[in-house]
Design an enzyme around this catalytic site. Structure first.
Site, mmCIF file in Angstrom:
data_model
loop_
_atom_site.group_PDB
_atom_site.id
_atom_site.type_symbol
_atom_site.label_atom_id
_atom_site.label_comp_id
_atom_site.label_asym_id
_atom_site.label_seq_id
_atom_site.Cartn_x
_atom_site.Cartn_y
_atom_site.Cartn_z
ATOM 1 N N HIS A 163 32.712 44.570 41.387
ATOM 2 C CA HIS A 163 31.884 43.618 40.948
ATOM 3 C C HIS A 163 32.052 43.005 39.601
ATOM 4 O O HIS A 163 32.484 43.497 38.775
ATOM 5 C CB HIS A 163 30.272 44.152 40.914
ATOM 6 C CG HIS A 163 29.260 42.966 40.896
ATOM 7 N ND1 HIS A 163 28.918 42.274 40.074
ATOM 8 C CD2 HIS A 163 28.692 42.779 42.135
ATOM 9 C CE1 HIS A 163 27.976 41.258 40.633
ATOM 10 N NE2 HIS A 163 27.820 41.780 41.916
ATOM 11 N N ASP A 185 27.282 45.994 49.070
ATOM 12 C CA ASP A 185 27.679 45.754 50.386
ATOM 13 C C ASP A 185 28.041 47.052 51.036
ATOM 14 O O ASP A 185 28.688 47.112 52.087
ATOM 15 C CB ASP A 185 28.908 44.658 50.413
ATOM 16 C CG ASP A 185 28.053 43.454 49.921
ATOM 17 O OD1 ASP A 185 28.712 42.829 49.253
ATOM 18 O OD2 ASP A 185 27.142 43.163 50.623
HETATM 19 C C1 SDX Z 1 28.855 40.475 45.918
HETATM 20 O O1 SDX Z 1 28.591 37.745 41.870
HETATM 21 C C2 SDX Z 1 27.627 38.394 42.524
HETATM 22 O O2 SDX Z 1 26.613 38.729 42.053
HETATM 23 C C3 SDX Z 1 28.060 38.721 44.132
HETATM 24 C C4 SDX Z 1 26.964 39.677 44.707
HETATM 25 C C5 SDX Z 1 25.542 39.087 44.932
HETATM 26 O O3 SDX Z 1 24.738 39.543 44.938
HETATM 27 O O4 SDX Z 1 25.790 37.595 45.087
HETATM 28 O O5 SDX Z 1 26.742 40.895 43.905
HETATM 29 C C6 SDX Z 1 27.237 39.917 46.129
HETATM 30 O O6 SDX Z 1 29.690 39.444 46.417
HETATM 31 C C7 SDX Z 1 29.342 41.753 45.835
HETATM 32 C C8 SDX Z 1 30.852 42.153 45.813
HETATM 33 C C9 SDX Z 1 31.132 42.094 47.217
HETATM 34 N N1 SDX Z 1 32.570 41.898 47.427
HETATM 35 C C10 SDX Z 1 33.468 43.061 47.537
HETATM 36 O O7 SDX Z 1 33.049 44.329 47.751
HETATM 37 C C11 SDX Z 1 34.941 43.001 47.761
HETATM 38 C C12 SDX Z 1 35.710 43.905 46.925
HETATM 39 N N2 SDX Z 1 35.664 43.593 45.932
HETATM 40 C C13 SDX Z 1 36.421 43.002 44.969
HETATM 41 O O8 SDX Z 1 37.329 41.879 45.706
HETATM 42 C C14 SDX Z 1 36.113 42.610 43.377
HETATM 43 O O9 SDX Z 1 35.690 43.770 42.814
HETATM 44 C C15 SDX Z 1 35.110 41.429 43.232
HETATM 45 C C16 SDX Z 1 35.516 40.264 43.972
HETATM 46 C C17 SDX Z 1 33.761 41.923 43.746
HETATM 47 C C18 SDX Z 1 35.068 41.131 41.758
HETATM 48 O O10 SDX Z 1 36.336 40.663 41.371
HETATM 49 P P1 SDX Z 1 36.784 40.282 39.897
HETATM 50 O O11 SDX Z 1 35.563 40.356 38.984
HETATM 51 O O12 SDX Z 1 37.265 39.016 39.902
HETATM 52 O O13 SDX Z 1 37.835 41.392 39.544
HETATM 53 P P2 SDX Z 1 39.245 41.442 39.574
HETATM 54 O O14 SDX Z 1 39.446 40.954 41.213
HETATM 55 O O15 SDX Z 1 40.009 40.726 38.750
HETATM 56 O O16 SDX Z 1 39.500 43.109 39.650
HETATM 57 C C19 SDX Z 1 39.774 43.788 38.400
HETATM 58 C C20 SDX Z 1 40.598 44.688 38.761
HETATM 59 C C21 SDX Z 1 41.925 44.132 39.406
HETATM 60 O O17 SDX Z 1 42.878 44.879 39.026
HETATM 61 P P3 SDX Z 1 44.041 44.292 37.800
HETATM 62 O O18 SDX Z 1 44.523 43.023 38.348
HETATM 63 O O19 SDX Z 1 42.960 44.545 36.535
HETATM 64 O O20 SDX Z 1 44.803 45.521 37.744
HETATM 65 O O21 SDX Z 1 40.105 45.760 39.554
HETATM 66 C C22 SDX Z 1 40.792 45.771 40.666
HETATM 67 C C23 SDX Z 1 41.359 44.244 40.759
HETATM 68 O O22 SDX Z 1 42.783 44.770 41.598
HETATM 69 N N3 SDX Z 1 39.723 45.835 41.955
HETATM 70 C C24 SDX Z 1 39.657 46.527 42.853
HETATM 71 C C25 SDX Z 1 38.782 46.252 43.686
HETATM 72 N N4 SDX Z 1 37.977 45.556 42.962
HETATM 73 C C26 SDX Z 1 38.479 44.963 41.832
HETATM 74 N N5 SDX Z 1 40.612 47.277 43.377
HETATM 75 C C27 SDX Z 1 40.575 47.935 44.609
HETATM 76 N N6 SDX Z 1 39.362 47.804 45.081
HETATM 77 C C28 SDX Z 1 38.444 46.987 44.816
HETATM 78 N N7 SDX Z 1 37.475 46.785 45.365
#
Ligand code: SDX
Length: 429
Positions: free
Chosen positions: A305, A363
Site C-alpha cells: 500500500h 483487497d
Molecule cells: C487500494 O491509496 C489507497 O488508499 C488505495 C486503497 C483505497 O482504499 O482507496 O487502499 C485501495 O488500492 C489498495 C491497494 C490495492 N493494490 C494491490 O493490492 C496491488 C498490489 N500492490 C502494489 O501494486 C503496490 O503495493 C501499490 C500499488 C498498492 C502501492 O504502490 P507504491 O506505493 O507505488 O509502491 P511501489 O509500487 O513503489 O512498491 C514499493 C516496492 C517496490 O519495490 P522496489 O522498486 O522499491 O524494489 O515494493 C514492491 C515494489 O516492487 N512491491 C511489491 C508489491 N507492492 C509493492 N512487490 C511485490 N508484491 C507487491 N504487492
C-alpha cells in the site's frame, strides 16, 4: 497553526509557511514557490504531496490507523451500519436517531432509476465487464437529472449526492443481472440498504427471496470498510474532474474508471484470480519468488500500500468477516482461504516483504468473502465502487465548498525537444 521553513535556492533564502493539521504530518505551503524561485517541485505519484486540506478521513500508515471524521474504522464497522457511515462522511457528525431515520428514508426513496436506463443495458454485450457498464451508466445519469447538475446550488448538490448513493446499488445489481441474462429486480423500500442490494442481485421472479441477515450484515460492514480512504487515486480523480466544474455524475464516473485499475480497486478481482492461479499452498513459494523477481512484473495482489506500512486495519476486519461468512454458509475448508492464510503467513516472515513493509491490504481477503456470497469475480470492484461512492461525493463536496477551490492544473519537468524550425518533407533524412 503555522510557522515558517526556509529553503535555499541558488543561495537565495525562500521563506515557506508550514501549516499544522489536527493530527498527522504538517505541510510546507509551496503555492508561491514558482513565483519566488521560477522552479516547480517534482513528485511523480505524489508520494510527498498534500493536494488539499480535508476534514473527512485520516490515515496513519505507520500505525495502521484509519479514522472517518475522527471515529476509528473498527468501531464504526462494529457498532454502526453503512448509511450511518454515509451520514457521518457527508455531514461530519454521527446522526441522531431522528436524523438517521430521515436519511435512510431519503436514500430509500431515490433507489429507483429512470426506466429508460434499461435501454443503456441492452446496448452492451452480455459479457461486458460490469465496471465498463458502471462507468457508462453512472456518467449517463447526468443525461437524466438536469435538475441536480448545477454545482453552485447546495440543494442540487445534495440531491445529486443522495441520488448517487441510492442508485449505485440498483445500477450495480442491474449490471450483474444483465451479465447473467436474468430480469432486473426493482428496489423494495421496506428493506434496508444492503438487504435491498442483495435481493436485487439474487432474487428471481420464479420464487420468494429471503435475505440472510448474517450475510447482509457482513456485506454492510464491507461497505463501511470501503467507504472512504483520504486522497487515493480515484478520489483524487474525482476531485480533479470536479475542480473544472464538471457535473457530479461525470466526476463519479471518472472515479469509477480510475478505481477499476488492478493497482487500485481492481486488486480485489486480481487477488482472487491470483489465489485461484496459485491453487494449492505447495505452489506458494513459486509465486513468492515471482513477486520478488525484479524482472517479473508479477506482484502479490492484495499486498502492499502507498500509505499503510503496517497491517491495513480494514484487512483485519475483512479477515474476521471472511470467517463469519464462510461459517454462516457452512463452508468448512475453502481452498482459496487456505492458500490466502498460508500465503500471508509466509509473506509476513519473508525479508523482502518485511523490508519493504508489504502487508495485506483490504483487497486480500475481500474476494474470498464476496465469492462465497455468490458474486462473480467481475463484480468485486463494482461493489468497491458502490461503497466508495459516498467517499467520492463527500470529498467532491468538500472541494466545491472550499472557498480557495480552483481548477487543478499540475505543471511538469519538460525533457523533450527544444525549439526547432519546421523541416519540409523533401528535406527530411
Ligand atoms: C487500494 O491509496 C489507497 O488508499 C488505495 C486503497 C483505497 O482504499 O482507496 O487502499 C485501495 O488500492 C489498495 C491497494 C490495492 N493494490 C494491490 O493490492 C496491488 C498490489 N500492490 C502494489 O501494486 C503496490 O503495493 C501499490 C500499488 C498498492 C502501492 O504502490 P507504491 O506505493 O507505488 O509502491 P511501489 O509500487 O513503489 O512498491 C514499493 C516496492 C517496490 O519495490 P522496489 O522498486 O522499491 O524494489 O515494493 C514492491 C515494489 O516492487 N512491491 C511489491 C508489491 N507492492 C509493492 N512487490 C511485490 N508484491 C507487491 N504487492
Amino acid at each position: 497553526m503555522s510557522s515558517n521553513s526556509t529553503l535555499s535556492v541558488d543561495n537565495k533564502a525562500v521563506e515557506l509557511a508550514v501549516k499544522e493539521g489536527t493530527i498527522g504530518p504538517s505541510v510546507i505551503d509551496i503555492s508561491k514557490l514558482y513565483g519566488q524561485t521560477g522552479m516547480f517541485t517534482y513528485d511523480p505519484g505524489f508520494t510527498s504531496t498534500a493536494a488539499c486540506e480535508s476534514k473527512i478521513t485520516y490515515i496513519d500508515g505507520d500505525k495502521g490507523i484509519l479514522l472517518y471524521r475522527g471515529y476509528p474504522i473498527d468501531q464504526l464497522a462494529e457498532h454502526g451500519d453503512f448509511l450511518e457511515t454515509c451520514y457521518l462522511l457527508l455531514y461530519g457528525e454521527l446522526p441522531t436517531a431522528a436524523q438517521k431515520a430521515d436519511f435512510d428514508y431519503r436514500v430509500t426513496r431515490h433507489t429507483m432509476v429512470h426506466d429508460q436506463m434499461n435501454r443503456f443495458f441492452t446496448g452492451f454485450r452480455r459479457d461486458a465487464h460490469p465496471m465498463a457498464i458502471m462507468v457508462g451508466c453512472v456518467g449517463a445519469l447526468s443525461a437524466f437529472y438536469h435538475d441536480s447538475t448545477d454545482i453552485s446550488d447546495p440543494h442540487q448538490r445534495m440531491i445529486a449526492s443522495m441520488r448517487m448513493i441510492a442508485k449505485m446499488p440498483t445500477l450495480a445489481a442491474m449490471a450483474y443481472k444483465y451479465s447473467i441474462g436474468q430480469p432486473f429486480v426493482h428496489p423494495q423500500n421496506d428493506l434496508d440498504y444492503t438487504s435491498n442490494f442483495l435481493r436485487m442481485c439474487f432474487a428471481v421472479p420464479a420464487e420468494e427471496y429471503k435475505v440472510n441477515p448474517v450475510l447482509a450484515r457482513a456485506l454492510d460492514r464491507i461497505f463501511i470498510l470501503h467507504a472512504d480512504h483520504e486522497q487515493n487515486a480515484s478520489t483524487s480523480t474525482v476531485r480533479l474532474a470536479g475542480s473544472s466544474g464538471a457535473n457530479p455524475f461525470a466526476c463519479i464516473a471518472a472515479g469509477i474508471a480510475c478505481l477499476w485499475g488492478p493497482a487500485h480497486g481492481g486488486a480485489n478481482e486480481a487477488a482472487l484470480k491470483m489465489l485461484e492461479e496459485i491453487g494449492t499452498p505447495d505452489r506458494i513459494p513459486e509465486y513468492i519468488a515471482k513477486a520478488k523477481d525484479k524482472n517479473d512484473p508479477f506482484r502479490l495482489m492484495g499486498f502492499g500500500h502507498r500509505v499503510y506500512k503496517n497491517y491495513d486495519p480494514r484487512a483485519r476486519i475483512m479477515q474476521k468477516t471472511t470467517h463469519e461468512v464462510l461459517n454462516e454458509l457452512g463452508i468448512k475448508d475453502d481452498p482459496l482461504l487456505d492458500v490466502a492464510v498460508e500465503l500471508e503467513q509466509i509473506a509476513l516472515k519473508d525479508e523482502y516483504f518485511v523490508e519493504k513493509k508489504l502487508y495485506p491490504n483490504i483487497d486480500f481477503y475481500s474476494g474470498i468473502t464476496l465469492k462465497a456470497m455468490g458474486f462473480p469475480t467481475s463484480m468485486f470492484t463494482v461493489l468497491f465502487a458502490l461503497a466508495r461512492t459516498v467517499g467520492w461525493i463527500a470529498q467532491w463536496s468538500e472541494m466545491i465548498e472550499d472557498p480557495s477551490q480552483r481548477i487543478g492544473r499540475p505543471r511538469q519537468l519538460y525533457t523533450g525537444a527544444p525549439l526547432r524550425p519546421y523541416i519540409q518533407e523533401t528535406l527530411r533524412a
